[in-house]
Design a protein around this motif. Sequence first.
Motif, short mmCIF file in Angstrom:
data_model
loop_
_atom_site.label_atom_id
_atom_site.label_comp_id
_atom_site.label_asym_id
_atom_site.label_seq_id
_atom_site.Cartn_x
_atom_site.Cartn_y
_atom_site.Cartn_z
N GLY A 194 32.01 50.13 -37.69
CA GLY A 194 30.91 49.63 -38.49
C GLY A 194 30.58 48.18 -38.17
O GLY A 194 30.76 47.72 -37.05
N PHE A 195 30.10 47.46 -39.19
CA PHE A 195 29.73 46.05 -39.02
C PHE A 195 30.91 45.14 -39.34
O PHE A 195 31.58 45.32 -40.35
CB PHE A 195 28.57 45.69 -39.96
CG PHE A 195 27.23 46.19 -39.53
CD1 PHE A 195 26.44 45.45 -38.66
CD2 PHE A 195 26.75 47.40 -40.00
CE1 PHE A 195 25.19 45.90 -38.26
CE2 PHE A 195 25.50 47.87 -39.61
CZ PHE A 195 24.72 47.12 -38.75
N PRO A 196 31.17 44.13 -38.51
CA PRO A 196 32.23 43.18 -38.82
C PRO A 196 31.77 42.16 -39.86
O PRO A 196 30.56 41.98 -40.07
CB PRO A 196 32.48 42.49 -37.47
CG PRO A 196 31.17 42.56 -36.76
CD PRO A 196 30.53 43.86 -37.20
N PRO A 197 32.70 41.47 -40.51
CA PRO A 197 32.32 40.38 -41.42
C PRO A 197 31.55 39.30 -40.67
O PRO A 197 31.70 39.12 -39.46
CB PRO A 197 33.67 39.85 -41.91
CG PRO A 197 34.63 40.99 -41.73
CD PRO A 197 34.16 41.70 -40.49
N GLN A 198 30.74 38.56 -41.40
CA GLN A 198 29.88 37.56 -40.76
C GLN A 198 30.61 36.26 -40.45
O GLN A 198 30.32 35.62 -39.44
CB GLN A 198 28.67 37.28 -41.65
CG GLN A 198 27.77 38.49 -41.85
CD GLN A 198 26.53 38.17 -42.66
OE1 GLN A 198 26.14 37.00 -42.81
NE2 GLN A 198 25.90 39.19 -43.21
N LYS A 199 31.56 35.87 -41.28
CA LYS A 199 32.25 34.59 -41.07
C LYS A 199 33.36 34.75 -40.04
O LYS A 199 34.04 35.78 -39.99
CB LYS A 199 32.82 34.07 -42.39
CG LYS A 199 31.73 33.69 -43.40
CD LYS A 199 32.31 33.06 -44.65
CE LYS A 199 31.21 32.63 -45.61
NZ LYS A 199 31.76 32.01 -46.84
N THR A 200 33.54 33.72 -39.22
CA THR A 200 34.44 33.82 -38.07
C THR A 200 35.86 34.20 -38.46
O THR A 200 36.45 35.12 -37.88
CB THR A 200 34.45 32.48 -37.30
OG1 THR A 200 33.13 32.18 -36.86
CG2 THR A 200 35.38 32.57 -36.10
N GLY A 201 36.44 33.52 -39.42
CA GLY A 201 37.82 33.80 -39.82
C GLY A 201 37.99 35.22 -40.31
O GLY A 201 38.94 35.91 -39.91
N ALA A 202 37.09 35.64 -41.18
CA ALA A 202 37.17 37.01 -41.72
C ALA A 202 36.95 38.03 -40.61
O ALA A 202 37.61 39.08 -40.57
CB ALA A 202 36.14 37.19 -42.83
N ARG A 203 36.04 37.73 -39.69
CA ARG A 203 35.77 38.65 -38.59
C ARG A 203 37.00 38.81 -37.69
O ARG A 203 37.35 39.93 -37.29
CB ARG A 203 34.58 38.15 -37.77
CG ARG A 203 34.22 39.06 -36.59
CD ARG A 203 32.91 38.65 -35.96
NE ARG A 203 32.91 37.30 -35.47
CZ ARG A 203 32.10 36.33 -35.93
NH1 ARG A 203 31.23 36.57 -36.88
NH2 ARG A 203 32.17 35.11 -35.42
N GLU A 204 37.68 37.72 -37.39
CA GLU A 204 38.84 37.79 -36.51
C GLU A 204 40.01 38.49 -37.18
O GLU A 204 40.76 39.23 -36.53
CB GLU A 204 39.20 36.39 -36.02
CG GLU A 204 38.11 35.83 -35.09
CD GLU A 204 38.37 34.43 -34.58
OE1 GLU A 204 39.40 33.84 -34.99
OE2 GLU A 204 37.55 33.93 -33.78
N THR A 205 40.17 38.29 -38.48
CA THR A 205 41.19 39.03 -39.22
C THR A 205 40.88 40.52 -39.20
O THR A 205 41.77 41.37 -39.00
CB THR A 205 41.29 38.52 -40.66
OG1 THR A 205 41.67 37.14 -40.66
CG2 THR A 205 42.30 39.32 -41.46
N TRP A 206 39.63 40.84 -39.41
CA TRP A 206 39.16 42.24 -39.40
C TRP A 206 39.40 42.87 -38.03
O TRP A 206 39.91 43.99 -37.93
CB TRP A 206 37.69 42.26 -39.78
CG TRP A 206 36.99 43.57 -39.78
CD1 TRP A 206 36.98 44.48 -40.80
CD2 TRP A 206 36.16 44.12 -38.75
NE1 TRP A 206 36.19 45.56 -40.46
CE2 TRP A 206 35.67 45.36 -39.21
CE3 TRP A 206 35.78 43.66 -37.49
CZ2 TRP A 206 34.83 46.16 -38.45
CZ3 TRP A 206 34.93 44.45 -36.72
CH2 TRP A 206 34.47 45.69 -37.20
#
Length: 298
Positions: A155-167
């Motif tokens: 699906g779609f990743p989180p928009q913020k960098t930190g949250a996206r990299e954790t995801w």
Amino acid sequence: MTGTPSEIQGEASRHRAAGQALAPGLYLVATPIGNLRDITLRALDVLAAADRVLAEDTRVTRRLLDAHGIRAELQPYHDHNGEKVRPGILDDLAAGGVIALVSDAGTPLVSDPGFKLAREAIARDVDVIAIPGASAVLTALSIAGLPTDCFTFAGFPPQKTGARETWLSGFADVPGSLVIYEGNSRLPASLASMLKVLGDRPAAVCRELTKLHEEARRGTLSELAAHYEEAGSPRGEIVIVVGPKQDQGWDEARIDAALGEAMTRLRVKDAASEIAAESGWSRRDVYARAQALKDAAG
């Protein structure tokens, strides 16, 4: 059904005009992801015969229906009004209604708000019927040139960098290819995050699928990240396909042996692409080894 495309379309229109009755239930109807002709005859039959059609954006769906000469009652159904309108829809379904659900593009329930409606309809013993068709996930997988026998849609990743990299870290070790949706404006940042978290894997950025300017840009994550960092965000809807984690069992000797076999039946470029997809090595590195093997063989 045989005949020319125009004859087939005409026969389909007459069939729909006859008003073929549908069994009660919720019909999940796949719609085109770009080209308006990428819709099945069965989907057109259902949209024409349903009591009403639930649509994310009624303007988008109206254009599709108008293109195929269908006059159907439309009702908005999306994330913002779902909680409010869902009880009434479920009551109508329980009473024997015939309701079709469409997304703006592609197969309903894939990154759109239809899941809760389908789940609650099933809980009420309402028949839920899939009318299959276009899917951006499968279309991108088809042209990415990466393994398709096993894949994960994230699906779609989180928009913020930190949250996206954790995801992304949660998908680092999944087997097979990884398919991700992304907004075009966030593509450069997302590719940079994927490179950081997943490593330099083979990947493809697919955009404008089935449309006039369809493109699949293939390379390693480092190559793609560098390209979009320089070129900027592209236009259109984006699907990213990332190849599997490199199999540590694919050392140089195994790569060379596999290339030797593949080059007995394929051109150097095609052999390199095949082995890169199987091994998780970058296509550039595999191609370089394939060219060296060819040169050594004379």
